[in-house]
Motif scaffolding. Sequence first.
Motif, short mmCIF file in Angstrom:
data_model
loop_
_atom_site.label_atom_id
_atom_site.label_comp_id
_atom_site.label_asym_id
_atom_site.label_seq_id
_atom_site.Cartn_x
_atom_site.Cartn_y
_atom_site.Cartn_z
N MET A 1 0.80 -1.18 0.00
CA MET A 1 0.00 0.00 0.00
C MET A 1 0.86 1.26 0.00
O MET A 1 0.46 2.24 -0.59
CB MET A 1 -0.98 -0.06 1.14
N ALA A 2 2.02 1.19 0.62
CA ALA A 2 2.92 2.34 0.61
C ALA A 2 3.38 2.62 -0.82
O ALA A 2 3.49 3.78 -1.23
CB ALA A 2 4.12 2.10 1.51
N ARG A 3 3.63 1.56 -1.57
CA ARG A 3 4.06 1.71 -2.96
C ARG A 3 2.97 2.38 -3.80
O ARG A 3 3.25 3.25 -4.63
CB ARG A 3 4.38 0.32 -3.51
N ILE A 4 1.74 1.99 -3.58
CA ILE A 4 0.62 2.58 -4.32
C ILE A 4 0.45 4.05 -3.92
O ILE A 4 0.29 4.92 -4.78
CB ILE A 4 -0.67 1.79 -4.07
N ALA A 5 0.49 4.33 -2.63
CA ALA A 5 0.37 5.71 -2.16
C ALA A 5 1.48 6.58 -2.72
O ALA A 5 1.24 7.69 -3.19
CB ALA A 5 0.37 5.75 -0.63
N ALA A 6 2.71 6.06 -2.72
CA ALA A 6 3.84 6.83 -3.25
C ALA A 6 3.67 7.10 -4.74
O ALA A 6 3.95 8.21 -5.21
CB ALA A 6 5.14 6.08 -2.99
N ALA A 7 3.19 6.12 -5.48
CA ALA A 7 2.98 6.31 -6.92
C ALA A 7 1.91 7.37 -7.19
O ALA A 7 2.08 8.22 -8.07
CB ALA A 7 2.60 4.99 -7.58
N ARG A 8 0.85 7.33 -6.42
CA ARG A 8 -0.23 8.30 -6.62
C ARG A 8 0.21 9.71 -6.23
O ARG A 8 -0.16 10.69 -6.88
CB ARG A 8 -1.46 7.88 -5.84
N CYS A 9 1.00 9.82 -5.17
CA CYS A 9 1.49 11.14 -4.76
C CYS A 9 2.53 11.67 -5.76
O CYS A 9 2.60 12.87 -5.99
CB CYS A 9 2.06 11.08 -3.35
N PRO A 15 5.58 13.72 -4.07
CA PRO A 15 6.01 12.34 -3.82
C PRO A 15 6.34 11.99 -2.37
O PRO A 15 6.23 10.83 -1.99
CB PRO A 15 7.24 12.19 -4.70
N SER A 16 6.72 12.94 -1.55
CA SER A 16 7.07 12.60 -0.18
C SER A 16 6.24 13.38 0.84
O SER A 16 6.60 13.44 2.01
CB SER A 16 8.57 12.82 0.06
N ASP A 17 5.12 13.93 0.40
CA ASP A 17 4.24 14.69 1.29
C ASP A 17 3.45 13.74 2.19
O ASP A 17 2.71 12.87 1.71
CB ASP A 17 3.29 15.56 0.47
N ALA A 18 3.61 13.88 3.49
CA ALA A 18 2.98 12.96 4.45
C ALA A 18 1.46 12.96 4.33
O ALA A 18 0.83 11.91 4.39
CB ALA A 18 3.41 13.33 5.87
N THR A 19 0.86 14.11 4.14
CA THR A 19 -0.59 14.18 4.03
C THR A 19 -1.09 13.42 2.82
O THR A 19 -2.04 12.64 2.89
CB THR A 19 -1.06 15.65 3.97
N CYS A 20 -0.44 13.62 1.69
CA CYS A 20 -0.82 12.91 0.47
C CYS A 20 -0.66 11.40 0.66
O CYS A 20 -1.55 10.62 0.31
CB CYS A 20 0.02 13.40 -0.70
N LEU A 21 0.47 10.99 1.20
CA LEU A 21 0.73 9.56 1.38
C LEU A 21 -0.30 8.92 2.30
O LEU A 21 -0.82 7.85 2.01
CB LEU A 21 2.14 9.35 1.94
N LEU A 22 -0.64 9.59 3.39
CA LEU A 22 -1.63 9.04 4.32
C LEU A 22 -3.03 9.02 3.72
O LEU A 22 -3.80 8.09 3.94
CB LEU A 22 -1.63 9.80 5.64
N ASP A 23 -3.35 10.06 2.93
CA ASP A 23 -4.66 10.08 2.28
C ASP A 23 -4.83 8.87 1.37
O ASP A 23 -5.86 8.20 1.38
CB ASP A 23 -4.85 11.35 1.45
#
Length: 99
Positions: A1-9, A15-23
Amino acid sequence: MARIAAARCKKANTPSDATCLLDHASTFLRYPPEDPDCRYVAGTALSVAECSEFEEGCLSVDPGDLVRQLDALQGVGKDCQRDPTDVERAAVLKLAGAT
């Protein structure tokens, strides 16, 4: 899931924004892992996301399966929605390389 979140951000130029990654990760973290039905639906959600983001595993997953699974859970009154724990959030941020 971290990989998917990172790709979407990364697509959103954050790419490394905590809010985007957690969303983006909370889509998958909302399923309680201790419940086998919810865990199964979470696996399907991850498979659908991997197919759409990376074109991986697309032959073994149908996005309609996720909708049917969620409808079935709702039909029996099972709620698989919850807020992720702080430990889960921290693990996602670490794996995704948040700053």
